[in-house]
Design an enzyme around this catalytic site. Sequence first.
Site, mmCIF file in Angstrom:
data_model
loop_
_atom_site.group_PDB
_atom_site.id
_atom_site.type_symbol
_atom_site.label_atom_id
_atom_site.label_comp_id
_atom_site.label_asym_id
_atom_site.label_seq_id
_atom_site.Cartn_x
_atom_site.Cartn_y
_atom_site.Cartn_z
ATOM 1 N N LYS A 106 -42.509 13.085 -22.834
ATOM 2 C CA LYS A 106 -41.466 13.954 -23.549
ATOM 3 C C LYS A 106 -40.797 14.007 -25.003
ATOM 4 O O LYS A 106 -41.232 13.433 -25.412
ATOM 5 C CB LYS A 106 -40.071 13.209 -22.538
ATOM 6 C CG LYS A 106 -39.501 14.625 -22.660
ATOM 7 C CD LYS A 106 -39.215 15.034 -20.870
ATOM 8 C CE LYS A 106 -38.923 16.235 -21.045
ATOM 9 N NZ LYS A 106 -38.874 16.351 -19.179
HETATM 10 P P1 NAD Z 1 -32.055 25.436 -19.417
HETATM 11 O O1 NAD Z 1 -31.680 25.131 -21.316
HETATM 12 O O2 NAD Z 1 -32.755 26.205 -18.651
HETATM 13 O O3 NAD Z 1 -30.305 25.806 -18.603
HETATM 14 C C1 NAD Z 1 -29.369 24.481 -18.323
HETATM 15 C C2 NAD Z 1 -28.264 24.797 -18.283
HETATM 16 O O4 NAD Z 1 -27.362 23.921 -17.915
HETATM 17 C C3 NAD Z 1 -27.864 26.632 -19.594
HETATM 18 O O5 NAD Z 1 -27.540 27.372 -18.897
HETATM 19 C C4 NAD Z 1 -26.316 25.466 -20.294
HETATM 20 O O6 NAD Z 1 -25.150 26.069 -20.650
HETATM 21 C C5 NAD Z 1 -26.091 24.720 -19.213
HETATM 22 N N1 NAD Z 1 -25.296 23.622 -19.608
HETATM 23 C C6 NAD Z 1 -25.330 23.123 -20.836
HETATM 24 N N2 NAD Z 1 -24.526 21.503 -20.180
HETATM 25 C C7 NAD Z 1 -24.048 22.008 -19.779
HETATM 26 C C8 NAD Z 1 -22.542 21.530 -18.759
HETATM 27 N N3 NAD Z 1 -22.181 19.914 -20.033
HETATM 28 N N4 NAD Z 1 -21.814 21.315 -17.506
HETATM 29 C C9 NAD Z 1 -22.095 22.864 -17.512
HETATM 30 N N5 NAD Z 1 -23.811 23.713 -16.944
HETATM 31 C C10 NAD Z 1 -24.086 23.195 -19.006
HETATM 32 O O7 NAD Z 1 -32.581 23.828 -18.864
HETATM 33 P P2 NAD Z 1 -33.444 23.820 -17.959
HETATM 34 O O8 NAD Z 1 -34.579 23.945 -17.980
HETATM 35 O O9 NAD Z 1 -33.277 24.515 -16.280
HETATM 36 O O10 NAD Z 1 -33.386 22.311 -17.911
HETATM 37 C C11 NAD Z 1 -31.938 21.901 -16.256
HETATM 38 C C12 NAD Z 1 -32.327 20.369 -15.866
HETATM 39 O O11 NAD Z 1 -33.316 19.944 -14.974
HETATM 40 C C13 NAD Z 1 -32.577 19.208 -17.539
HETATM 41 O O12 NAD Z 1 -32.184 17.681 -17.159
HETATM 42 C C14 NAD Z 1 -34.297 19.380 -17.770
HETATM 43 O O13 NAD Z 1 -34.764 17.824 -18.028
HETATM 44 C C15 NAD Z 1 -34.711 19.389 -15.929
HETATM 45 N N6 NAD Z 1 -36.456 19.984 -15.869
HETATM 46 C C16 NAD Z 1 -36.098 21.343 -16.454
HETATM 47 C C17 NAD Z 1 -37.546 21.534 -15.600
HETATM 48 C C18 NAD Z 1 -37.891 22.820 -16.019
HETATM 49 O O14 NAD Z 1 -39.597 23.118 -15.362
HETATM 50 N N7 NAD Z 1 -37.484 24.442 -16.980
HETATM 51 C C19 NAD Z 1 -38.439 20.695 -14.973
HETATM 52 C C20 NAD Z 1 -38.273 19.228 -14.578
HETATM 53 C C21 NAD Z 1 -36.276 19.034 -14.632
#
Ligand code: NAD
Length: 474
Positions: A106
């Site tokens: 990561k």
């Molecule tokens: P992203 O940045 O696209 O979206 C995150 C969203 O959460 C944003 O809209 C942000 O405004 C919101 N947010 C942040 N803090 C917040 C809070 N305290 N309360 C409410 N909303 C809040 O990120 P993502 O890629 O969607 O990732 C989200 C999660 O999923 C992370 O934990 C990431 O590790 C996990 N994840 C992502 C992927 C991927 O393919 N993008 C894959 C596996 C896991």
Amino acid sequence: MTSPEPSFRESVDLMFDRASAHLDLSPGLAAKIKVCNSTYTVRFGVRLRGEIKTFTGYRSVHSEHMEPVKGGIRYALSVHQDEVEALAALMTYKCALVETPFGGSKGGLCIDPRAWDEHELEQITRRFAYELIKRDLIHPAQNVPAPDMGTGEREMAWIADQYARMNTTDINAKACVTGKPPHAGGIKGRVEATGRGVQYALREFFRYKDDVARAGLSGTLDGKRVVVQGLGNVGYHAAKFLAEEDGCKVIAVAERDGAVVNEAGVDIEALKAHLGETKGSVQGFTGGRIIDSALALELACDILIPAAMEGVIHKGNAARIQAPLILEAANGPITFGADEILRAKGVVIIPDLYANAGGVTVSYFEWVKNLSHIRFGRMQRRAEEARSRLLVEELERLSSDQGLGWSLAPGFKSQFLEGSDELALVRSGLDDTMRGAYQSMRKEWYERPGIDLRVAAYIVSIGRVAQTYRSKGL
Ligand code: NAD
């Protein structure tokens, strides 16, 4: 006052310990699997807005039992070594669970991406990538990043281009990173893959009446009341697919500065458009009432999907969570302490290492596509169509020659004749992976009384990693 909680990395390690106690591992091998192999910290300067700005970034490699190692790059001000190491460990277990042939890694950069314009972000990303590439911490055979919170297709395209500039004769250069846009060597279906995987995970869970009953629920996904936290890449796609295709009602969406509640179902597209116009603020959205963001997690609903960040369900609010089923779309949204409280209440938790594995699964398909230098379906699609056409024409001939009067159902012919293109194949591979991983986890869940799905998932993963180490003679 609640007692302090372990850090994110300690939480992951404690979850590992709960599971490894069920396995016959030597203490040495268990310690080897659990430990994070290395973390590289880099501080680099970029000349921006007339002065040199210094940024701090990390790349952790948790386990190299298989190579390349795989894991996203996160852009957030809260990024720190403990978090990156926890996320790298989760990648090891996730890859093993869904049988993608990778070790866990990561990366993260301490930055608020909203504070910089596109050109500045490109300069910062290219410089960070340069630092990692020159140490083989981005490399098609050794370490392959992907998007995570705060990054997406755009950043992955810059990284791929930076690698290609520094490795001009590497024919596999595009495989150095996944999550690229399709026009820059990406694969169709990657952007929505994690959200799609969440949908496939829930569909698989709801195929088993007994499992649904364990969560105190019944029936299908149709009509289930869902609360989603975070309308980013993962949360948006999961909410959209569940509402549009499975009949779920998304009654609340929590974002950074508030949550929108609408018992009739929040209009996901309208809210997404609003967030785009307001730089991420829900204020002023008229499609529901606005409440405090954290309170949305405590609403009465059938399924709670935290899809934003880690540690949002903790000892301080776990007792007030009313959802009987939680799907961890984010990594580590439930702390170790909260996990104990929720389990005691009988809440069923579909754990992160399974629930959000759709992203790495489709990343694996993209990496394979890049190494094979050919799009999936290119060779067989029309051959498949020709065979189906032969069958349909023969049925039609028989019907008219024999006077049987058969007619094919409307829409059947066009659907049956359509060969599988890249997107159809990606979805098929993802669905198969999510079903297979659930079944392997479920087997442990039923065979070992008293364990929960998380321990079951870790048991499967740790067992597979241990097997790889043993076959290497360790
Ligand atoms: P992203 O940045 O696209 O979206 C995150 C969203 O959460 C944003 O809209 C942000 O405004 C919101 N947010 C942040 N803090 C917040 C809070 N305290 N309360 C409410 N909303 C809040 O990120 P993502 O890629 O969607 O990732 C989200 C999660 O999923 C992370 O934990 C990431 O590790 C996990 N994840 C992502 C992927 C991927 O393919 N993008 C894959 C596996 C896991």
